[in-house]
Write an enzyme that holds these catalytic residues in place. Structure first.
Site, PDB file in Angstrom:
ATOM      1  N   ASP A 175      -4.522   2.648   8.726  1.00 35.54           N
ATOM      2  CA  ASP A 175      -4.340   3.127  10.429  1.00 35.54           C
ATOM      3  C   ASP A 175      -3.434   4.083  10.048  1.00 35.54           C
ATOM      4  OD1 ASP A 175      -2.302   1.414   9.195  1.00 35.54           O
ATOM      5  OD2 ASP A 175      -1.938   0.632  11.075  1.00 35.54           O
ATOM      6  N   HIS A 226       5.604   1.305   2.458  1.00 37.43           N
ATOM      7  CA  HIS A 226       4.829   0.188   2.472  1.00 37.43           C
ATOM      8  C   HIS A 226       3.475   0.176   2.028  1.00 37.43           C
ATOM      9  CE1 HIS A 226       7.744  -1.719   5.248  1.00 37.43           C
ATOM     10  NE2 HIS A 226       7.744  -0.765   6.072  1.00 37.43           N
TER      11      HIS A 226
END
Ligand code: BDR
Ligand code: CA
Length: 313
Positions: free
Chosen positions: A10, A240
């Protein structure tokens, strides 16, 4: 030996860093990018996925997927973290490419069936596309090589609620299906990613080496790191989503444990991941009935960041 992957994403500033790694690493074969809502609306995620691969001079299939969670209402995208355009509100050029004519879920199913036993799914976003693929063809559980999920948290606590990490919070119902499907799965959650800090010196080296793509990585990083300064009090960002690829290519940099995962789907703790270590008895077997999975409990953060910088410079 190359590692064929589908990267479910995303983008998103830290997603963009990870996409750059997937595009650059000589031992990763990037079969496709599948996009979902999360850091941005899904159409923006698709545009960014196309753009990032074009800026790297590559033509990678992009298949668009989930526009909303399976069950709960969608939260607004976190524009204060990733920018309204997902890339720190920097100016972006038009893209030339078009997404695939199939959904992300169908793309995953077709690609896994074309190369049974070979494809690793690396998912770094809300998990609706993997849940859709499972629904279309449950047999992929036995045909993927592995699923690597950036998401969840075992001991670290949450980043969007006191107990929930963003990707699991954004679609806990999809997350529950994916984390308990019984396929070979490794969860790379906040216990590992919060050990890693991409500081400005590291980003400067990446920007210098990555050409046009580097300008987008560096510009979006400037916006993203303001959030980390405010929320966690350091100068830099947690990469991340790159950590999922770091685990895949350099698992020795992580501490892992096997056990059973559950995802809380409703109420105050929605999106929380619950981990019951393999063989550990609790008051009932309730938490130990899901298939075994592997979770990361720690990482050598400095070594992970070194690997990121080396891969991108
Ligand atoms: C995860 O949430 C998203 O905002 C990031 O891109 C990453 O995938 C971190 O919790
Ligand atoms: Ca992401």
């Amino acid at each position: 030996m190359t590692t064929p992957i589908i990267f479910d994403t995303d983008p998103g500033v830290d997603d963009a860093q990870a996409i750059a790694i997937a595009l650059a690493h000589p031992d990763i074969e990037l079969l496709g990018l599948t996009t979902t809502f999360g850091n941005v609306e899904v159409a923006t995620a698709t545009y960014n996925a196309l753009l990032l691969s074009e800026l790297a001079g590559q033509s990678i299939p992009v298949a668009q997927g989930a526009a909303a969670p399976m069950s709960k209402p969608k939260s607004p995208p976190p524009a204060h973290i990733h920018g309204a355009n997902g890339l720190g509100n920097i100016d972006l050029p038009p893209v030339k490419g078009q997404p695939q004519p199939v959904s992300a879920g169908q793309f995953i199913v077709d690609t896994v069936n074309a190369r049974p036993g070979e494809v690793t799914l690396v998912a770094v976003a809300p998990l609706g596309n993997l849940a859709a693929a499972l629904q279309i063809d449950p047999s992929i559980v036995d045909k993927v090589k592995r699923v690597v999920v950036m998401g969840g948290s075992i001991r670290e606590g949450g980043n969007v609620t006191p107990v929930a990490e963003a990707n699991l919070f954004n679609d806990p119902h999809a997350g529950a299906r994916v984390l308990t499907a019984g396929w070979p799965l490794t969860m790379v959650g906040l216990d590992a990613t919060h050990r890693c800090v991409l500081d400005p010196a590291a980003m400067a080296r990446i920007a210098e080496a990555q050409g046009e793509l580097g300008k987008v990585l560096a510009g979006s990083y400037e916006f993203y790191k303001a959030f980390y300064q405010q929320a966690l009090g350091f100068d830099g960002c947690c990469p991340h989503d790159s950590c999922a690829l770091a685990w895949l290519m350099k698992p020795e940099l992580f501490t892992t444990q096997r056990g059973h995962l559950n995802v809380v789907t409703e109420g105050h703790a929605e999106g929380q991941t619950i981990f019951a270590p393999e063989g550990r008895p609790f008051i009932t077997e309730r938490w130990s009935t899901t298939p075994l999975a592997e979770v990361c409990l720690d990482a050598d953060g400095a070594a992970v960041v070194d690997w990121i910088v080396e891969t991108l410079s």
